[in-house]
Every structure is written in structure tokens, then in C-alpha cells.
Design an enzyme around this catalytic site. Sequence first.
Site, PDB file in Angstrom:
ATOM      1  N   TRP A  42       3.027  -6.556  13.342  1.00 61.40           N
ATOM      2  CA  TRP A  42       4.160  -6.007  12.596  1.00 61.40           C
ATOM      3  C   TRP A  42       5.430  -5.830  13.406  1.00 61.40           C
ATOM      4  CZ3 TRP A  42       4.660  -1.503  15.258  1.00 61.40           C
ATOM      5  CH2 TRP A  42       3.491  -0.891  15.731  1.00 61.40           C
TER       6      TRP A  42
ATOM      7  N   CYS B  22      12.651   9.818  -6.961  1.00 70.79           N
ATOM      8  CA  CYS B  22      12.483   9.617  -8.410  1.00 70.79           C
ATOM      9  C   CYS B  22      12.673  10.936  -9.167  1.00 70.79           C
ATOM     10  CB  CYS B  22      11.112   9.014  -8.694  1.00 70.79           C
ATOM     11  SG  CYS B  22       9.759  10.195  -8.518  1.00 70.79           S
TER      12      CYS B  22
ATOM     13  N   CYS C 287      10.782  10.230  -1.426  1.00 66.45           N
ATOM     14  CA  CYS C 287      10.893   9.587  -2.723  1.00 66.45           C
ATOM     15  C   CYS C 287      12.008  10.289  -3.494  1.00 66.45           C
ATOM     16  CB  CYS C 287       9.564   9.700  -3.459  1.00 66.45           C
ATOM     17  SG  CYS C 287       9.689   9.160  -5.172  1.00 66.45           S
TER      18      CYS C 287
ATOM     19  N   ARG D 133       0.848  -1.191   0.000  1.00 66.72           N
ATOM     20  CA  ARG D 133       0.000   0.000   0.000  1.00 66.72           C
ATOM     21  C   ARG D 133       0.887   1.247   0.000  1.00 66.72           C
ATOM     22  NH1 ARG D 133      -2.315   0.066   6.288  1.00 66.72           N
ATOM     23  NH2 ARG D 133      -0.259   0.070   7.238  1.00 66.72           N
TER      24      ARG D 133
ATOM     25  N   GLU E  11      -2.885  -8.440   7.545  1.00 67.86           N
ATOM     26  CA  GLU E  11      -3.177  -8.063   8.932  1.00 67.86           C
ATOM     27  C   GLU E  11      -4.131  -9.028   9.634  1.00 67.86           C
ATOM     28  OE1 GLU E  11      -2.042  -3.389   8.842  1.00 67.86           O
ATOM     29  OE2 GLU E  11      -4.076  -3.882   8.221  1.00 67.86           O
ATOM     30  N   LYS E  12      -4.172 -10.255   9.137  1.00 63.97           N
ATOM     31  CA  LYS E  12      -5.137 -11.202   9.727  1.00 63.97           C
ATOM     32  C   LYS E  12      -4.759 -11.615  11.149  1.00 63.97           C
ATOM     33  CE  LYS E  12      -3.110 -14.941   6.975  1.00 63.97           C
ATOM     34  NZ  LYS E  12      -2.297 -13.998   6.177  1.00 63.97           N
ATOM     35  N   PHE E  13      -3.487 -11.453  11.521  1.00 62.22           N
ATOM     36  CA  PHE E  13      -3.116 -11.780  12.907  1.00 62.22           C
ATOM     37  C   PHE E  13      -3.056 -10.536  13.796  1.00 62.22           C
ATOM     38  CE2 PHE E  13      -1.375 -15.494  10.601  1.00 62.22           C
ATOM     39  CZ  PHE E  13      -2.246 -16.433  11.162  1.00 62.22           C
ATOM     40  N   HIS E  14      -3.486  -9.415  13.239  1.00 62.02           N
ATOM     41  CA  HIS E  14      -3.608  -8.194  14.046  1.00 62.02           C
ATOM     42  C   HIS E  14      -4.919  -8.299  14.810  1.00 62.02           C
ATOM     43  CE1 HIS E  14      -3.954  -3.963  15.067  1.00 62.02           C
ATOM     44  NE2 HIS E  14      -2.772  -3.731  14.551  1.00 62.02           N
TER      45      HIS E  14
ATOM     46  N   GLU F  67      -2.052   7.946   7.586  1.00 65.89           N
ATOM     47  CA  GLU F  67      -0.667   7.897   8.087  1.00 65.89           C
ATOM     48  C   GLU F  67       0.332   8.330   7.011  1.00 65.89           C
ATOM     49  OE1 GLU F  67       0.089   4.075   9.886  1.00 65.89           O
ATOM     50  OE2 GLU F  67      -0.873   4.688  11.749  1.00 65.89           O
TER      51      GLU F  67
ATOM     52  N   GLU G 110      -6.293   5.324  16.188  1.00 68.01           N
ATOM     53  CA  GLU G 110      -5.997   3.890  16.089  1.00 68.01           C
ATOM     54  C   GLU G 110      -5.166   3.468  17.287  1.00 68.01           C
ATOM     55  OE1 GLU G 110      -4.037   2.522  12.554  1.00 68.01           O
ATOM     56  OE2 GLU G 110      -5.192   3.829  11.258  1.00 68.01           O
TER      57      GLU G 110
HETATM   58  C1  GAL Z   1      -1.608   1.528  11.007  1.00 71.55           C
HETATM   59  C2  GAL Z   1      -2.448   1.722   9.772  1.00 71.55           C
HETATM   60  C3  GAL Z   1      -3.614   0.754   9.719  1.00 71.55           C
HETATM   61  C4  GAL Z   1      -3.167  -0.630  10.092  1.00 71.55           C
HETATM   62  C5  GAL Z   1      -2.530  -0.595  11.445  1.00 71.55           C
HETATM   63  C6  GAL Z   1      -2.081  -1.929  11.959  1.00 71.55           C
HETATM   64  O1  GAL Z   1      -0.308   1.953  10.774  1.00 71.55           O
HETATM   65  O2  GAL Z   1      -2.942   3.027   9.687  1.00 71.55           O
HETATM   66  O3  GAL Z   1      -4.165   0.763   8.424  1.00 71.55           O
HETATM   67  O4  GAL Z   1      -2.267  -1.094   9.135  1.00 71.55           O
HETATM   68  O5  GAL Z   1      -1.402   0.229  11.393  1.00 71.55           O
HETATM   69  O6  GAL Z   1      -1.455  -1.809  13.197  1.00 71.55           O
END
Ligand code: GAL
Length: 673
Positions: free
Chosen positions: A313, A159, A157, A110, A353-356, A149, A305
Site C-alpha cells: 500500500w 452524513c 463521517c 472495507r 493484498e495479494k502482493f502483501h 484498526e 500486525e
Molecule cells: C492493516 C490491516 C490488515 C491489512 C494490513 C496490510 O492496516 O489491519 O487487515 O490490511 O494492514 O498491511
Amino acid sequence: MKRSDRRIHFGGDYYPEQWPEEVWAEDTRLMKEAGVTMVTAGVFAWAQVEPRPGDFDFGWFDRVMDNLAQAGLRVCLATMTASPPPWLTRLHPEILPETEDGRRKWPGGRQHYCPSSPVYREYATRLVEQVAGRYAQHPALEVWHVGNEYGCHIRQCFCDVSAADFRRWLGERYGTVGALNEAWSTAFWSQRYDSFDEVLPPRLAPTFANPSQQLDYWRFSDDALRQCFLAETEVLRRVTPDVPVTTNLMPHHKPVDAFEWARHQDVMSLDFYQDPHDPDTHLSAAYNFDLMRSARGGQPWLLLEQAPSAVNWRPRNGPKPPGAMRLWSWQAVAQGADAIMYFQWRQSRGGAEKFHSAMLPHGGTGTRIHREVSDLGRELGSVPEIAGTRSRADAALLTDWNSWWALELDSRPSTALDQALINRAHHRALFDAGVACDVLPPSSELSGYKLVVVPNLYLLGEDDARRLAQYVEGGGQLLVSFFSGIVDGCDRVHLGGYPAPLRELLGLRVEEFWPLDEGVSVPVEGVDPGGPLGAPGTEGDLWSEAVELEGAEAVAVFRGGELAGRPAVTRHAYGAGTAWYIGTRLHRAAMRGLMDQVRQAAGVGPVLAGLPEGVQATVREDDEHRFLFLLNHGDEDAVVELPEPMRDRLGPYGTDRVTAVTLPPRGVAVMEH
Ligand code: GAL
């Protein structure tokens, strides 16, 4: 946010596009049961709402919005531009970003766009016109969420499109190539430019790239990201002038100057992912929450968030232990947040992100996470009067993104200086003492503060230095740490002896820098054996320097190494105030001791006297309410004596007024006067 529906918003990112439509009714039903009041929707919906160029399909998203509105839920509505769809990069591969060594970042994750790309901005704003126009009057729309974010994955970048934009930006900044040569000290190493056309981004070079060029590239890259944000914001303000605009910033985020971005938002918002493996995670949070609150003059902000439990991650991703999510969420409220939101509502079945963790885990409603989330939703809903209240602080910590960018460049006395860590060490000394603190840029009005702390402000303009001197002259207590006031805005040394613009104020001259090797400490001894730095075993590390006094007095001296006997900490009476200086990184207890001495001289006390170790106390208030938040970050039960009988708004004490509360580990109390 609208004052009429006063409440702490509660909810999370919502991605109904990942699920069949039959699930959506269950989503809103469970959201209501969990106390959700607002969701963030559409963040990554671009490929679904515009499956082909210019061919918009909002039907499904209309149903999402209507479903949410029918349930009485508000929407923090994304502009949907965070991740370009595959067709866009196929049609225009030139929007893909490049690294400093010329490698392209491909689609498949992304945020794969060059922030300077006019093509990306054109497609993005076209989409925003559609989204804004379509949902302008929608009853669920509460606040705009622009992008996502900024600078998370693509900070800079390199380029050719960025290079051309950088040249344009430099032309605006400097006017003539002569001024650029002067600012960048290009007489050095045969770097003189004859025209702007010769200038490139600081791409991978055989050795150190020009530091002023690197510094300007940080500025330019921040600006390029902000121009993306502003291009979208312009559409939103035109189409929906009454709907507030925000974008979710990241903590300690070097690419994005939060103070500068704050000027363009109606409300600040932050994503903060506490790390359950880090015993100091609440300290990092405390610093970032203070910064968010201060960035718009104390206005409440949104925690947009956080993870309900584990993330996916970090190298290892354990869950938050019971009670931790509640404690850390209340910490955000205690430090000024008016919304507690998560990533995300329903845990993904597939994708990265399935394990988030999520508010509604794979295991459904009968899970600890869901229970803790729902309990918190109800609890936040029970104290709506907190929303809109504010806090005040007598202490301010100053920091500046320009200085941060310059401090951490290569080719300096030490590459071990880390602005975020240094700032947090200073902030911690106030936090541990229970002192409320604002975090501000050096250009701020300081006269309302009794104490100002300046950690490593390497880059300092003459005007800001003068402001500091005036502050002390007027009676302020100022604490400055080493390697401050060294260069101007172009990373050129202020001549006249280090730190030239602060020399008179600090009453000293730094003759030589003596950075210390990793793992090496030097003994430091307080001149007053009974004073806070008088304890045996006091040490500094990371840095030392040869200070010559020119009016200041030594508070502590180095007791070993090449600088034995020379000042390590100094104090200088200046006008009606005092300027203190630290020439090393004091270890935690010594830093706390010194900070206590300085703040006592300033008459700055804790929010609540006699607070047990590990307990955080903050106040939020308005004309009608005064809330005292108590949070136990420690491992032991803590008894907190209250200054007067108070009512417990959350829990176990019922409606009677009490004069003390016992907080178990991770316990929270919200007391009202
Ligand atoms: C943030 C992001 C979200 C999601 C989240 C997972 O950095 O804005 O889209 O990826 O982390 O922790």
C-alpha cells in the site's frame, strides 16, 4: 494474557476462508513448524458467517477453531465486524459514510460504515452476541480482537446520521446552546446558533470552518468510533468476563486518542508497518512502542500486525532486507511487547493484498521470508521468561490528542506544524542518547520522573499547566517547545500574553510569532560558546518567535533575521527545578546537544553508558530476571561493553558469561544478568 503459559506469542492474521478446507491441516502443521503460538482469526469473516441477515453459518468456523485447538494454538478471536457484508448495505444504504463534501463512500473495499450508525451497531452487536456465545468456552480462545484498526479508512463521517449524533453529543457536552455559542466563539462571523438543531458537522464550507467546531468534531468522531468498540466490548464482558479484550490501534493515528482508548482495553495492541525504504523507520517505531507501553502504565502490549517483508500500500513496496524483520521484531519486544504477530499467515491468491508479504509466501516454505519467520519463531520461543517483564524510565514525553487536533487546524500562524514529526524529533534526541522514555498524556502523575519533555502542547488547560509548574517547583527539569500553552480546550487564546498559563513557570513572554518559510533556517548561537549550542552552524527552522525574558535567562539567541539578538532557547529556575524553553525547531545535532544538557541537569543517564552510535539498549525485568536488549540499527559492526559479565540468551556466545558483545549491522543480543 495468562501468566501460566508464559511466552512471547508469535503468529499472525489467519484467513482460512480464502482457501479450500483441504489446506487447513497443512496450515496448522506449518504453523507449528514455524513456532506459531497464536493466530488472529475471523477479522473479515462477517459475510461468510452471516451470509444472509440473521442466517448464521458458523459450521466452517467451528472447524477452523477446532483445528487450531487440536494443534495447541491459541486464538486472538475477532468480533468479525470490521467490514459489513454486501447484504447489509443493500438493505440499509444509510449506514454508508459520507465525506465532508457530501460524497458517499460505497461498498467494495472495507470499513464502509458510519461510526454513528445505530443500524450498523445493532447488526454488529447482534453478530458479536453470536460469536461470543458460540466460542465463550472454546479451548483456543485467548483474547478478543474487537473490530479492526478503528478509523483506518473512515476517520470522520459527515452524513446526516452523524450530524444528528453530533448534536446529541454537543447537547451532553454543553447543556445549553448558550454554552455552545460561548465555547465556539460564535459571535464571530455571524455564527450564533439559536438551537442545537441548527448545528452541522464542519462540512465543506466556502472558507475556514469554525475551529472550535472542527476541534469538537475530532473529539466527537473519536468518541463515535469508541462507542462502536464499547458496544461490542459490553457484549464480550458480559458473556466472557474473564477473557481479555483488545483492539489493534494504528501508529501516530490522529483519529483515535490512544490514551483514552487504553482505559477501556485489558491489553494494548498496535499494528506497526516498518518501512524498509525509510532509514528512520526504527525511530518512528521507538516512539510508538514507547507510547503503547506507557498507555497502560508499563503493561506489556501486543504487536498484533507487522509485515513479514513488503507491504502493498505504499507507492513502492520493496522487501525488508535480510535480518531487518528480526531486528525490528526484537525492537518491539525490547520496548515491551509480549507478542510478535504479522499480517498475515498465508499470502492471498486474489484480492487487494495479494502482493502483501505473508509468513507463508506464494513461493511456499522454501523462501527467505518463511525461513526468517520460522527462525524468529523458534528464537522467541527460546526466551519465554521475557513475557511479563517491565521497564522503567526517568524521562517522560507528554502529548495530548486534543492539542494535536487543535494544532493542525487551518487558520493559524503556520500550517506546517506536524505533531507526530515534532514529537518524534524530541523523542529522537532522547533515543539517540540511549535514554529510556515514557510517552504520556499531560494529566499524568509526573513526580516519579526526573525529566519531562513537552513538544508543542498548543492546547493546554489551566489544571495541566499547574501540574507542570508543581512538577518543576518540586525539583523537576522541564523542557517545553514553542507554541505551547496558547489556547484552552475550546481553542480560545489564554489571555494575558503568550503562553499565559506557562509564563510564570517559563519566566518569559512571547510577543510575536515569526513562523519561517519552508527551506529557511535562522542561525542560533549558544550564549556559552563552549556549551552544546555554541557550535558554529547551529540553526533552527520552521518557527521563530519574539521572546521577552521575565526572569528566565537566554541559553541561546537568534543570530540573523528580524529576531537577531533575541532569545531562541531559555532557562528559568523555578522552585527546586528548572523550566527550559525552545522558541524554534533546532536541527538534529543542536536538539541532541540541548537535550543532553537538560537531561544531565536532571541526572538522567542512558540505559547503558558508552553505547556505540546506532545501538539501542533497553532493559526489561521482574523479580527473577533482568534482560538487557541490544539492537544494532547502524550500518557497522558495533562492540558493546557490558556493565558486568552476562549470559547471552540467543546466540553465538553459548552459555558462558561475557563482558562484551559484537553486533553486526541488524544484529540483536538478549543478555541476562
Ligand atoms: C492493516 C490491516 C490488515 C491489512 C494490513 C496490510 O492496516 O489491519 O487487515 O490490511 O494492514 O498491511
